[in-house]
Design a protein around this motif. Structure first.
Motif, PDB file in Angstrom:
ATOM      1  N   VAL A  62      24.289  33.018  36.381  1.00  0.00           N
ATOM      2  CA  VAL A  62      25.604  32.453  36.694  1.00  0.00           C
ATOM      3  C   VAL A  62      25.942  31.327  35.717  1.00  0.00           C
ATOM      4  CG1 VAL A  62      26.949  31.193  38.412  1.00  0.00           C
ATOM      5  CG2 VAL A  62      25.464  33.079  39.133  1.00  0.00           C
ATOM      6  N   THR A 108      31.860  25.279  38.210  1.00  0.00           N
ATOM      7  CA  THR A 108      31.246  26.220  39.150  1.00  0.00           C
ATOM      8  C   THR A 108      29.789  25.817  39.396  1.00  0.00           C
ATOM      9  OG1 THR A 108      32.655  28.059  38.451  1.00  0.00           O
ATOM     10  CG2 THR A 108      30.568  28.628  39.513  1.00  0.00           C
ATOM     11  N   LEU A 163      33.614  36.080  42.885  1.00  0.00           N
ATOM     12  CA  LEU A 163      33.551  35.847  41.445  1.00  0.00           C
ATOM     13  C   LEU A 163      34.912  35.984  40.766  1.00  0.00           C
ATOM     14  CD1 LEU A 163      30.284  37.852  40.676  1.00  0.00           C
ATOM     15  CD2 LEU A 163      30.512  35.365  40.825  1.00  0.00           C
ATOM     16  N   MET A 209      29.323  37.523  33.031  1.00  0.00           N
ATOM     17  CA  MET A 209      29.742  38.277  34.198  1.00  0.00           C
ATOM     18  C   MET A 209      29.115  39.666  34.302  1.00  0.00           C
ATOM     19  SD  MET A 209      31.452  37.859  36.951  1.00  0.00           S
ATOM     20  CE  MET A 209      32.636  36.534  36.636  1.00  0.00           C
ATOM     21  N   ILE A 221      26.702  29.832  43.912  1.00  0.00           N
ATOM     22  CA  ILE A 221      27.046  31.240  43.687  1.00  0.00           C
ATOM     23  C   ILE A 221      25.825  32.120  43.892  1.00  0.00           C
ATOM     24  CG2 ILE A 221      27.815  32.929  41.982  1.00  0.00           C
ATOM     25  CD1 ILE A 221      30.070  31.212  42.921  1.00  0.00           C
ATOM     26  N   VAL A 272      29.246  30.719  33.239  1.00  0.00           N
ATOM     27  CA  VAL A 272      30.068  29.500  33.153  1.00  0.00           C
ATOM     28  C   VAL A 272      30.160  29.041  31.705  1.00  0.00           C
ATOM     29  CG1 VAL A 272      30.263  27.081  33.840  1.00  0.00           C
ATOM     30  CG2 VAL A 272      29.482  28.791  35.506  1.00  0.00           C
ATOM     31  N   HIS A 297      33.326  32.802  31.577  1.00  0.00           N
ATOM     32  CA  HIS A 297      33.596  33.884  32.518  1.00  0.00           C
ATOM     33  C   HIS A 297      33.844  33.364  33.929  1.00  0.00           C
ATOM     34  CE1 HIS A 297      31.214  36.878  29.757  1.00  0.00           C
ATOM     35  NE2 HIS A 297      32.263  36.323  29.172  1.00  0.00           N
ATOM     36  N   LEU A 298      33.382  32.155  34.192  1.00  0.00           N
ATOM     37  CA  LEU A 298      33.626  31.474  35.463  1.00  0.00           C
ATOM     38  C   LEU A 298      34.166  30.076  35.156  1.00  0.00           C
ATOM     39  CD1 LEU A 298      30.424  32.495  37.480  1.00  0.00           C
ATOM     40  CD2 LEU A 298      32.774  33.170  37.996  1.00  0.00           C
TER      41      LEU A 298
END
Length: 213
Positions: free
Chosen positions: A142, A155, A195, A84, A160, A146, A150-151
């Motif tokens: 991103v 996702t 996010l 992130m 994103i 993941v 953090h996601l």
């Protein structure tokens, strides 16, 4: 000979700096060897020695702008921990680069993409190539987020990346058109909401490192 090479390199970078500034406002079609020679008090033959054609000049201006983009946005981001922090830093550095008017027309590539998106040729291919790699970098960062948790699992990194880029480009276009900066705040707010990041968390500085070119 070394001194001559150094002076030649300095002259080339001065030409490219001015060419990128012009292109960010007027587009790459606004570049001519004669115009650059006049504005930089150089002979046409001197400019022609560095760039044998208008297309070569346009391609070199794109390369220069990519170098600036890497220096001010990508490199500082990759120095941060993965996940992130990198996503937010990449977005904030990008918005700061536009806000600061590193190029007078805002993001160099926003205008060039609009100018050459429907054309064919070497310049179009160079713009498309750079765009492809930028979105791939965003998606990779991103994906790291993941993998680190953090996601959420599942996702879509490409989605994103598309949304972050779209919000940043919209902010650039709105700010350049209206002369106001509220679009930058709306963009970073939208990115953080997408996010799921607390608005109070700060990751990157508002201004990118100074470009001395």
């Amino acid at each position: 000979m070394d001194g001559r090479l150094a002076r030649g390199s300095q002259t080339r970078r001065a030409i490219l700096r001015r060419a990128a500034d012009i292109a960010s406002v007027e587009g790459l079609e606004g570049l001519t060897i004669g115009r650059l020679a006049g504005e930089l008090s150089l002979s046409k033959s001197s400019v022609f020695a560095h760039f044998g054609s208008k297309e070569d000049l346009q391609l070199a201006a794109i390369g220069f702008a990519e170098e600036v983009f890497r220096e001010l946005i990508i490199q500082p981001t990759l120095e941060l921990p993965p996940g992130m922090p990198r996503i937010l830093a990449l977005a904030e550095h990008w918005l700061a680069y536009s806000r600061k008017r590193v190029f007078p027309g805002g993001c160099f590539f926003a205008g060039v993409i609009a100018e050459f998106d429907a054309r064919e040729g070497r310049v179009h291919d160079a713009v498309r190539h750079g765009r492809k790699h930028w979105l791939a970098l965003l998606a990779r960062i991103v994906r790291e987020a993941v993998d680190l948790g953090h996601l959420p699992p599942g996702t879509d990194p490409e989605q994103i990346a598309f949304e972050v880029d779209a919000l940043a480009r919209a902010a650039n276009d709105e700010a350049v058109l209206t002369g106001t900066e509220v679009a930058y705040e709306r963009a970073i707010t939208g990115i953080r909401v997408r996010l799921g990041v607390d608005q109070g968390v700060r990751v990157a500085a508002q201004s990118p490192p100074t470009n001395e070119e």
